[in-house]
Design a protein around this motif. Structure first.
Motif, short mmCIF file in Angstrom:
data_model
loop_
_atom_site.label_atom_id
_atom_site.label_comp_id
_atom_site.label_asym_id
_atom_site.label_seq_id
_atom_site.Cartn_x
_atom_site.Cartn_y
_atom_site.Cartn_z
N TYR A 105 -34.43 11.29 -100.53
CA TYR A 105 -33.49 12.41 -100.61
C TYR A 105 -33.36 12.98 -102.02
CZ TYR A 105 -32.03 10.39 -96.16
OH TYR A 105 -32.02 9.87 -94.89
N ALA A 133 -29.86 19.38 -94.74
CA ALA A 133 -28.48 19.63 -94.34
C ALA A 133 -27.69 20.22 -95.49
CB ALA A 133 -27.81 18.33 -93.89
N GLN A 153 -25.98 10.90 -98.06
CA GLN A 153 -26.97 10.11 -97.32
C GLN A 153 -26.33 9.44 -96.10
OE1 GLN A 153 -27.70 6.38 -99.07
NE2 GLN A 153 -29.37 5.79 -97.69
N TYR A 180 -25.42 12.02 -93.39
CA TYR A 180 -26.61 12.54 -92.71
C TYR A 180 -27.24 11.49 -91.80
CZ TYR A 180 -31.32 14.47 -92.12
OH TYR A 180 -32.50 14.94 -91.59
N GLU A 181 -27.39 10.27 -92.30
CA GLU A 181 -28.05 9.24 -91.51
C GLU A 181 -27.19 8.76 -90.34
OE1 GLU A 181 -29.43 6.14 -94.10
OE2 GLU A 181 -31.04 7.39 -94.93
N THR A 183 -28.32 11.27 -87.79
CA THR A 183 -29.74 11.41 -87.43
C THR A 183 -30.47 10.10 -87.15
OG1 THR A 183 -30.39 11.38 -89.77
CG2 THR A 183 -29.94 13.53 -88.76
#
Length: 233
Positions: free
Chosen positions: A71, A107, A223, A226-227, A230
């Motif tokens: 990232y 994102a 992070q 987002y994770e 996803t």
């Protein structure tokens, strides 16, 4: 992350759901020691955009290609103090997350809520090392500085080294010779986590934690948000 995809937008309400305080505290505790040495984070950029407004940029990226932390992130903040005249907030902030492998925009998210969450969690994490064992309430004052007496009598810790040049209470204490710049700060949050520095020694001791925020913590928080969306369990 291969192929074309539309970047997602994560609003403030969703950030609250994705980043429960306990989860973010645990993530920072386990990730910060690694991130401090493997993520590049320059001093924040500040650019006047008018006589009264400012654009701030806070980027961070891994120092080497890594599939374990792929990232790049940047927080963009605008400050317009005169917005109160038109009933708008004076500060607006967005966080943009990219793939460090492909450069794709993954994102964007509400950085105001992201910052509020990570600030509280950094303070709570530091408190776990520095507060009395019986402490039950964490108060995070807004823009409140410690007085010289607290700085002089206390063992001072910072969230990161940048606090020594950005935190008003420390810069002022150095200038007034309340404490020495070279040894007046005992350590930082990562040193507390690693056990390199000891936290509170007894119930009578005064401990002071000074935090100015960091782009590394912003990236780790983004992070996790987002994770959480996803990455499949």
């Amino acid at each position: 992350m291969a192929g074309k995809s539309t970047p997602m937008f994560i609003d403030g309400a969703t950030i609250q759901t994705l980043l429960p305080y306990k989860s973010l505290i645990n993530h920072l505790q386990t990730s910060l020691p690694f991130a401090t040495s493997s993520i590049q984070s320059p001093l924040r950029h500040s650019h006047p955009t008018s006589s009264s407004s400012t654009l701030l940029l806070m980027p961070s990226w891994p120092t080497s290609s890594s599939s374990t932390f792929p990232y790049i992130g940047v927080k963009l903040v605008t400050t317009h103090p005169n917005n109160n005249l038109i009933n708008l907030p004076g500060v607006h902030a967005t966080y943009v997350l990219f793939s460090s492998v492909t450069g794709q925009n993954l994102a964007s998210m509400d950085a105001t809520e992201l910052t509020l969450r990570r600030t509280a969690c950094v303070s709570a994490l530091a408190s776990s090392y520095l507060s009395n064992e019986g402490s039950k309430v964490l108060l995070v004052p807004s823009m409140r500085e410690c007085d010289d007496e607290a700085i002089r009598r206390g063992r001072v810790f910072v969230d990161n080294e940048v606090a020594k040049v950005e935190a008003g209470e420390l810069v002022g204490a150095f200038e007034r010779a309340v404490i020495k710049e070279e040894d007046g700060v005992e350590g930082d949050l990562v040193e507390l986590i690693k056990g390199v520095k000891n936290g509170r020694k007894d119930g009578k001791e005064i401990t002071v934690f000074v935090s100015v925020g960091s782009a590394v913590v912003d990236l780790l928080s983004a992070q996790l948000a987002y994770e959480t969306i996803t990455v499949k369990p």
